[in-house]
Write an enzyme that holds these catalytic residues in place. Sequence first.
Site, PDB file in Angstrom:
ATOM      1  N   ARG A 132       0.713  -1.382  -0.061  1.00 18.83           N
ATOM      2  CA  ARG A 132       0.073   0.257  -0.482  1.00 18.83           C
ATOM      3  C   ARG A 132       1.285   1.260   0.203  1.00 18.83           C
ATOM      4  O   ARG A 132       2.044   1.482   1.210  1.00 18.83           O
ATOM      5  CB  ARG A 132      -0.878  -0.150   1.303  1.00 18.83           C
ATOM      6  CG  ARG A 132      -1.893  -0.852   1.338  1.00 18.83           C
ATOM      7  CD  ARG A 132      -2.363  -1.513   2.324  1.00 18.83           C
ATOM      8  NE  ARG A 132      -3.712  -1.751   1.988  1.00 18.83           N
ATOM      9  CZ  ARG A 132      -4.079  -3.793   2.532  1.00 18.83           C
ATOM     10  NH1 ARG A 132      -2.721  -4.090   3.076  1.00 18.83           N
ATOM     11  NH2 ARG A 132      -4.372  -3.843   1.668  1.00 18.83           N
ATOM     12  N   HIS A 184      -1.093  -2.577  -4.667  1.00 18.15           N
ATOM     13  CA  HIS A 184      -0.584  -3.134  -6.011  1.00 18.15           C
ATOM     14  C   HIS A 184      -0.437  -3.096  -6.660  1.00 18.15           C
ATOM     15  O   HIS A 184      -0.874  -3.288  -7.922  1.00 18.15           O
ATOM     16  CB  HIS A 184      -1.565  -4.988  -5.606  1.00 18.15           C
ATOM     17  CG  HIS A 184      -0.650  -5.514  -4.085  1.00 18.15           C
ATOM     18  ND1 HIS A 184       0.195  -5.368  -3.268  1.00 18.15           N
ATOM     19  CD2 HIS A 184      -2.027  -6.157  -4.088  1.00 18.15           C
ATOM     20  CE1 HIS A 184      -0.574  -6.768  -2.253  1.00 18.15           C
ATOM     21  NE2 HIS A 184      -1.523  -7.304  -2.858  1.00 18.15           N
ATOM     22  N   HIS A 210       3.280 -13.092  -5.664  1.00 12.21           N
ATOM     23  CA  HIS A 210       2.035 -13.115  -4.072  1.00 12.21           C
ATOM     24  C   HIS A 210       1.222 -14.622  -4.244  1.00 12.21           C
ATOM     25  O   HIS A 210       0.161 -14.818  -4.153  1.00 12.21           O
ATOM     26  CB  HIS A 210       0.610 -12.641  -4.860  1.00 12.21           C
ATOM     27  CG  HIS A 210      -0.176 -11.722  -3.273  1.00 12.21           C
ATOM     28  ND1 HIS A 210      -1.331 -12.856  -3.143  1.00 12.21           N
ATOM     29  CD2 HIS A 210      -0.469 -10.431  -2.909  1.00 12.21           C
ATOM     30  CE1 HIS A 210      -0.729 -12.033  -1.829  1.00 12.21           C
ATOM     31  NE2 HIS A 210      -1.173 -11.120  -1.674  1.00 12.21           N
ATOM     32  N   ASP A 229      -1.233  -9.872   9.073  1.00 10.58           N
ATOM     33  CA  ASP A 229      -1.439  -8.965   7.452  1.00 10.58           C
ATOM     34  C   ASP A 229      -0.347  -7.445   7.642  1.00 10.58           C
ATOM     35  O   ASP A 229      -0.738  -6.778   7.465  1.00 10.58           O
ATOM     36  CB  ASP A 229      -2.496  -8.635   6.647  1.00 10.58           C
ATOM     37  CG  ASP A 229      -2.288  -8.296   5.564  1.00 10.58           C
ATOM     38  OD1 ASP A 229      -1.389  -8.421   4.581  1.00 10.58           O
ATOM     39  OD2 ASP A 229      -3.624  -7.758   4.355  1.00 10.58           O
ATOM     40  N   GLU A 270       5.453 -12.299   0.905  1.00 11.85           N
ATOM     41  CA  GLU A 270       5.711 -11.486   0.272  1.00 11.85           C
ATOM     42  C   GLU A 270       7.062 -10.429   0.168  1.00 11.85           C
ATOM     43  O   GLU A 270       6.752  -9.927   1.075  1.00 11.85           O
ATOM     44  CB  GLU A 270       4.446 -10.704  -0.440  1.00 11.85           C
ATOM     45  CG  GLU A 270       3.405 -11.091  -0.256  1.00 11.85           C
ATOM     46  CD  GLU A 270       2.232 -10.039  -0.568  1.00 11.85           C
ATOM     47  OE1 GLU A 270       1.956  -9.632   0.038  1.00 11.85           O
ATOM     48  OE2 GLU A 270       1.721 -10.579   0.507  1.00 11.85           O
TER      49      GLU A 270
HETATM   50  C1  GAL Z   1      -1.814  -8.798   0.137  1.00 14.65           C
HETATM   51  C2  GAL Z   1      -2.031  -7.761   1.272  1.00 14.65           C
HETATM   52  C3  GAL Z   1      -3.992  -7.972   1.555  1.00 14.65           C
HETATM   53  C4  GAL Z   1      -4.641  -8.188   0.297  1.00 14.65           C
HETATM   54  C5  GAL Z   1      -3.370  -9.014   0.125  1.00 14.65           C
HETATM   55  C6  GAL Z   1      -4.659  -9.207  -1.638  1.00 14.65           C
HETATM   56  O1  GAL Z   1      -0.694  -8.470  -0.091  1.00 14.65           O
HETATM   57  O2  GAL Z   1      -0.857  -7.712   2.341  1.00 14.65           O
HETATM   58  O3  GAL Z   1      -4.304  -7.316   2.308  1.00 14.65           O
HETATM   59  O4  GAL Z   1      -4.519  -7.066   0.070  1.00 14.65           O
HETATM   60  O5  GAL Z   1      -2.552  -8.764  -0.933  1.00 14.65           O
HETATM   61  O6  GAL Z   1      -5.591  -9.841  -1.583  1.00 14.65           O
END
Ligand code: GAL
Length: 341
Positions: A69, A94, A169, A242, A307
């Site tokens: 983010r 992303h 991811h 997260d 990640e």
């Molecule tokens: C991750 C992120 C989560 C969510 C996911 C996508 O990288 O930390 O919060 O957004 O991607 O669904």
Amino acid sequence: MTKAADVFKLKNRNNVEVTFIGRGGQITSINVPDSKGSIADVVVGYETIEEALAGDGYFGALCGRYANRVVKGQFEIDGEKYQLECNNDQNHLHGGSDGFNNRIWEVEAYDTNKFAQAYKLSLTSKDGDQKYPGELKVEVIYGLTEENEFVIEYIANTTKATIINLTSHAYFNLKGAGTGTVEGQNLQLNASKFTPISAEIGTVTGEIAEVKDTAMDFVEPKTVGEACAADCPQVKIVDGIDHNFVIDGYDGMLRLAARMSDPESGREMEVYTDQPGIQVYTGSHFDGSETGKLGAPIVKWAGLALETQIFPDSPNKEHFPNAVLRPEETYKHTCVYKFII
Ligand code: GAL
């Protein structure tokens, strides 16, 4: 020209097999034997490529230009202010709604004796793409070694100063995708610090906190379930984990970031990176409404995303690692998922 549904396979002598597609360079399966030779697909996803193309576009995908983010989608370089799309409540996530996970990467075989098999994935992102400055040329190598390492190498160059944070991811479930949650699987992180989040901001606050005496303490291995069940405000915000962890001893060289293991199958994976952080995400938004591999619902905590990355919102945090890439520089990032068989 590569197409969205084109399928590519990497295989080594030990029957480790990685499959990915053109759209997003999305890893659709990783087959890994356990110590008795019994093979399971250890990444969460769908049974078919058609479902993968229609489903959650982040599963196993390459994320960018800025994975994770950017608060309010805003950043500044050399006094110039930029506004990105806010596609995750008040924040940018992303790379925007048409991020690199959504692009068709040009895939070609990559010949090197470093790997049992490898592919090169390339993408050119135009100046202004998703409102990022500079034309960005990206090359990603997916390589599989005979030592059961799935290696991802990223290289990127820009024509104007920009920000960058590329990652992969895949959600791992070492017992096998579709066999339930990862609550009983162990996680160990080479991280004595993490970056706490706030519900109001929707991501990191800027604080760098000790994991000691919190649910985020994975310095010694513990189950994912133990952390998810902890009475801890940080866990409550995201109904699990997260969070970005700060890798101990970061010096830009490849080092161990994480170790995950499944006591039932005995499968074990180590993650190495030259990046300063690792986002650990328990897939808390999965709600069982989608059917995945083995015909099983994709349930909350079905897998663990590991990640490797620069920290979230680094472009707005002076004391976080640098995320600015300038024309005279080259962005480089290596991530290794090593399966211990
Ligand atoms: C991750 C992120 C989560 C969510 C996911 C996508 O990288 O930390 O919060 O957004 O991607 O669904």
